[in-house]
Design a protein around this motif. Structure first.
Motif, PDB file in Angstrom:
ATOM      1  N   MET A  13       0.827  -1.207   0.000  1.00 26.87           N
ATOM      2  CA  MET A  13       0.000   0.000   0.000  1.00 26.87           C
ATOM      3  C   MET A  13       0.860   1.254   0.000  1.00 26.87           C
ATOM      4  SD  MET A  13      -3.210  -0.551  -0.274  1.00 26.87           S
ATOM      5  CE  MET A  13      -3.754   1.092   0.174  1.00 26.87           C
ATOM      6  N   ARG A  14       1.945   1.228   0.748  1.00 24.44           N
ATOM      7  CA  ARG A  14       2.833   2.392   0.793  1.00 24.44           C
ATOM      8  C   ARG A  14       3.455   2.665  -0.582  1.00 24.44           C
ATOM      9  NH1 ARG A  14       5.498   0.886   4.867  1.00 24.44           N
ATOM     10  NH2 ARG A  14       7.255  -0.097   3.808  1.00 24.44           N
ATOM     11  N   ASP A  15       3.784   1.606  -1.312  1.00 27.90           N
ATOM     12  CA  ASP A  15       4.373   1.788  -2.639  1.00 27.90           C
ATOM     13  C   ASP A  15       3.345   2.217  -3.675  1.00 27.90           C
ATOM     14  OD1 ASP A  15       6.798   1.047  -1.600  1.00 27.90           O
ATOM     15  OD2 ASP A  15       6.739  -1.006  -2.371  1.00 27.90           O
ATOM     16  N   PHE A  16       2.113   1.697  -3.550  1.00 24.30           N
ATOM     17  CA  PHE A  16       1.109   1.934  -4.588  1.00 24.30           C
ATOM     18  C   PHE A  16       0.319   3.221  -4.376  1.00 24.30           C
ATOM     19  CE2 PHE A  16      -2.983   1.441  -6.690  1.00 24.30           C
ATOM     20  CZ  PHE A  16      -2.608   0.955  -7.940  1.00 24.30           C
ATOM     21  N   SER A 139      -3.928  -4.288  -4.783  1.00 14.10           N
ATOM     22  CA  SER A 139      -4.676  -4.597  -6.005  1.00 14.10           C
ATOM     23  C   SER A 139      -6.180  -4.456  -5.778  1.00 14.10           C
ATOM     24  CB  SER A 139      -4.343  -6.012  -6.490  1.00 14.10           C
ATOM     25  OG  SER A 139      -2.993  -6.115  -6.897  1.00 14.10           O
ATOM     26  N   ILE A 140      -6.660  -4.938  -4.645  1.00 10.12           N
ATOM     27  CA  ILE A 140      -8.083  -4.786  -4.307  1.00 10.12           C
ATOM     28  C   ILE A 140      -8.413  -3.311  -4.088  1.00 10.12           C
ATOM     29  CG2 ILE A 140      -9.832  -5.275  -2.554  1.00 10.12           C
ATOM     30  CD1 ILE A 140      -8.589  -8.035  -2.212  1.00 10.12           C
ATOM     31  N   TYR A 141      -7.516  -2.609  -3.412  1.00  8.37           N
ATOM     32  CA  TYR A 141      -7.703  -1.166  -3.212  1.00  8.37           C
ATOM     33  C   TYR A 141      -7.804  -0.458  -4.560  1.00  8.37           C
ATOM     34  CZ  TYR A 141      -6.036   3.638  -2.806  1.00  8.37           C
ATOM     35  OH  TYR A 141      -5.880   4.996  -2.949  1.00  8.37           O
ATOM     36  N   CYS A 142      -6.924  -0.805  -5.499  1.00  9.32           N
ATOM     37  CA  CYS A 142      -6.934  -0.193  -6.824  1.00  9.32           C
ATOM     38  C   CYS A 142      -8.242  -0.487  -7.547  1.00  9.32           C
ATOM     39  CB  CYS A 142      -5.746  -0.708  -7.639  1.00  9.32           C
ATOM     40  SG  CYS A 142      -5.705  -0.122  -9.345  1.00  9.32           S
ATOM     41  N   TRP A 143      -8.700  -1.736  -7.464  1.00  6.58           N
ATOM     42  CA  TRP A 143      -9.957  -2.116  -8.125  1.00  6.58           C
ATOM     43  C   TRP A 143     -11.135  -1.317  -7.574  1.00  6.58           C
ATOM     44  CZ3 TRP A 143     -14.650  -4.175  -6.624  1.00  6.58           C
ATOM     45  CH2 TRP A 143     -15.461  -4.688  -7.649  1.00  6.58           C
ATOM     46  N   MET A 144     -11.213  -1.216  -6.265  1.00  4.75           N
ATOM     47  CA  MET A 144     -12.309  -0.480  -5.640  1.00  4.75           C
ATOM     48  C   MET A 144     -12.243   1.006  -5.990  1.00  4.75           C
ATOM     49  SD  MET A 144     -12.386  -2.336  -1.889  1.00  4.75           S
ATOM     50  CE  MET A 144     -13.683  -1.262  -1.287  1.00  4.75           C
ATOM     51  N   LEU A 145     -11.038   1.578  -5.960  1.00  5.76           N
ATOM     52  CA  LEU A 145     -10.879   2.994  -6.286  1.00  5.76           C
ATOM     53  C   LEU A 145     -11.254   3.251  -7.738  1.00  5.76           C
ATOM     54  CD1 LEU A 145      -9.899   5.762  -5.244  1.00  5.76           C
ATOM     55  CD2 LEU A 145      -7.613   5.153  -6.079  1.00  5.76           C
ATOM     56  N   TRP A 146     -10.857   2.348  -8.624  1.00  2.09           N
ATOM     57  CA  TRP A 146     -11.179   2.500 -10.048  1.00  2.09           C
ATOM     58  C   TRP A 146     -12.687   2.430 -10.281  1.00  2.09           C
ATOM     59  CZ3 TRP A 146      -8.613   3.810 -14.411  1.00  2.09           C
ATOM     60  CH2 TRP A 146      -9.258   3.556 -15.623  1.00  2.09           C
ATOM     61  N   GLN A 147     -13.341   1.451  -9.674  1.00  2.26           N
ATOM     62  CA  GLN A 147     -14.781   1.298  -9.875  1.00  2.26           C
ATOM     63  C   GLN A 147     -15.544   2.506  -9.322  1.00  2.26           C
ATOM     64  OE1 GLN A 147     -15.898  -1.117 -11.762  1.00  2.26           O
ATOM     65  NE2 GLN A 147     -13.929  -2.186 -11.846  1.00  2.26           N
ATOM     66  N   CYS A 148     -15.189   2.960  -8.138  1.00  3.29           N
ATOM     67  CA  CYS A 148     -15.887   4.101  -7.531  1.00  3.29           C
ATOM     68  C   CYS A 148     -15.642   5.385  -8.323  1.00  3.29           C
ATOM     69  CB  CYS A 148     -15.422   4.290  -6.084  1.00  3.29           C
ATOM     70  SG  CYS A 148     -15.909   2.960  -4.971  1.00  3.29           S
ATOM     71  N   SER A 149     -14.407   5.602  -8.763  1.00  2.00           N
ATOM     72  CA  SER A 149     -14.088   6.821  -9.514  1.00  2.00           C
ATOM     73  C   SER A 149     -14.733   6.796 -10.888  1.00  2.00           C
ATOM     74  CB  SER A 149     -12.568   6.971  -9.648  1.00  2.00           C
ATOM     75  OG  SER A 149     -11.951   7.032  -8.387  1.00  2.00           O
ATOM     76  N   THR A 150     -14.785   5.629 -11.512  1.00  2.00           N
ATOM     77  CA  THR A 150     -15.474   5.511 -12.798  1.00  2.00           C
ATOM     78  C   THR A 150     -16.958   5.788 -12.643  1.00  2.00           C
ATOM     79  OG1 THR A 150     -13.871   3.844 -13.526  1.00  2.00           O
ATOM     80  CG2 THR A 150     -15.914   4.010 -14.776  1.00  2.00           C
ATOM     81  N   LEU A 151     -17.537   5.290 -11.560  1.00  2.00           N
ATOM     82  CA  LEU A 151     -18.956   5.532 -11.309  1.00  2.00           C
ATOM     83  C   LEU A 151     -19.233   7.024 -11.157  1.00  2.00           C
ATOM     84  CD1 LEU A 151     -21.764   4.329 -10.781  1.00  2.00           C
ATOM     85  CD2 LEU A 151     -21.151   4.180  -8.352  1.00  2.00           C
ATOM     86  N   ILE A 152     -18.319   7.744 -10.522  1.00  2.00           N
ATOM     87  CA  ILE A 152     -18.473   9.200 -10.411  1.00  2.00           C
ATOM     88  C   ILE A 152     -18.492   9.828 -11.797  1.00  2.00           C
ATOM     89  CG2 ILE A 152     -17.361  11.323  -9.624  1.00  2.00           C
ATOM     90  CD1 ILE A 152     -16.285   9.746  -7.240  1.00  2.00           C
ATOM     91  N   GLY A 153     -17.590   9.382 -12.667  1.00  2.00           N
ATOM     92  CA  GLY A 153     -17.566   9.893 -14.036  1.00  2.00           C
ATOM     93  C   GLY A 153     -18.807   9.542 -14.817  1.00  2.00           C
ATOM     94  N   VAL A 154     -19.302   8.319 -14.626  1.00  2.00           N
ATOM     95  CA  VAL A 154     -20.513   7.870 -15.333  1.00  2.00           C
ATOM     96  C   VAL A 154     -21.721   8.690 -14.902  1.00  2.00           C
ATOM     97  CG1 VAL A 154     -22.143   5.953 -15.544  1.00  2.00           C
ATOM     98  CG2 VAL A 154     -19.692   5.531 -15.804  1.00  2.00           C
ATOM     99  N   LEU A 155     -21.898   8.858 -13.598  1.00  2.00           N
ATOM    100  CA  LEU A 155     -23.068   9.569 -13.082  1.00  2.00           C
ATOM    101  C   LEU A 155     -22.945  11.086 -13.229  1.00  2.00           C
ATOM    102  CD1 LEU A 155     -23.770   7.497  -9.839  1.00  2.00           C
ATOM    103  CD2 LEU A 155     -24.800   7.233 -12.110  1.00  2.00           C
TER     104      LEU A 155
END
Length: 234
Positions: A13-16, A139-155
């Motif tokens: 997490m510190r690196d990513f 990796s799970i953190y990245c997936w969740m962040l990507w999905q939530c941020s994409t949803l913001i863009g979609v909505l």
């Protein structure tokens, strides 16, 4: 196991974490782009879950919007994601001995950023539990962040001001992930040839200039690697 897993997770997490700065606007731009070609919010998020590859999504959306042939859309996505074959082969030893379902989940969650910041540590680490924690938690953190941020863009596609120039942040995010990969001369050659090829061939129909640039970059990188290997063998 729990101690080493947590230790790996903390370091991962510190690196990513610094990559999040570019990941959020990139995902938002992807969400906005999917809505701009006429996809419904449900279709856009469905594509986001199924594909989970921002470069391939952004690369194929203009083709989808223009009604390009299905074979060309698939070919473009395939070419844009060819790098993951190399990424997966490089990281495969780090997952040796892990259950099949764990390796399958790892392949789905693999992203450029994780490879860029973690490939060396994953290959050098001896403890399999540390490696698993280092990889899976960010990796799970990245997936969740990507999905939530994409949803913001979609909505928020019709609300987010275009003057924010989020596309520029996408370019910055790609550059941040690319620079750590440019450690050896063949990678430099591949990047330079691929970039110049895509620019010079940008006027080809159906955006084939991008595919041609990628092909030229891959060929140049392999050629440079063979030349350097030949010199070293003398």
């Amino acid at each position: 196991m729990e101690t080493t897993f947590r230790s790996g997770a903390r370091e991962g997490m510190r690196d990513f974490l610094p990559l999040s700065v570019g990941l959020v606007p990139w995902a938002m731009v992807t969400g906005i782009a999917m809505r701009s070609i006429g996809l419904s919010p449900l279709e856009a998020m469905g594509m986001n879950l199924l594909v989970y590859a921002g470069t391939a999504q952004l690369g194929t959306l203009p083709l989808i919007g223009s009604g390009a042939p299905l074979w060309l859309i698939f070919l473009t996505a395939l070419v844009l994601n060819l790098r993951f074959i190399i990424f997966s082969a490089t990281l495969a030893p780090a997952f040796h001995g892990h259950p099949f379902m764990r390796r399958l989940a790892s392949s789905y969650l693999l992203v450029d950023g994780m490879f860029a910041v973690g490939a060396d540590k994953l290959r050098r680490a001896q403890d399999p539990n540390w490696r698993w924690g280092y990889y899976i938690v960010p990796s799970i953190y990245c997936w969740m962040l990507w999905q939530c941020s994409t949803l913001i863009g979609v909505l928020g596609a019709g609300v987010i001001p275009q003057g924010w120039s989020l596309e520029f942040m996408t370019t910055i995010a790609l550059m941040v992930m690319m620079v750590p990969m440019l450690r050896e001369r063949p990678m430099w050659v591949a990047g330079l040839v691929g970039g110049l090829g895509a620019v010079l061939l940008r006027d080809l129909p159906l955006r084939l200039g991008l595919i041609a640039g990628i092909a030229l970059g891959i060929a140049a990188g392999f050629a440079a690697e063979r030349v350097l290997a030949g010199r070293a063998a003398r």
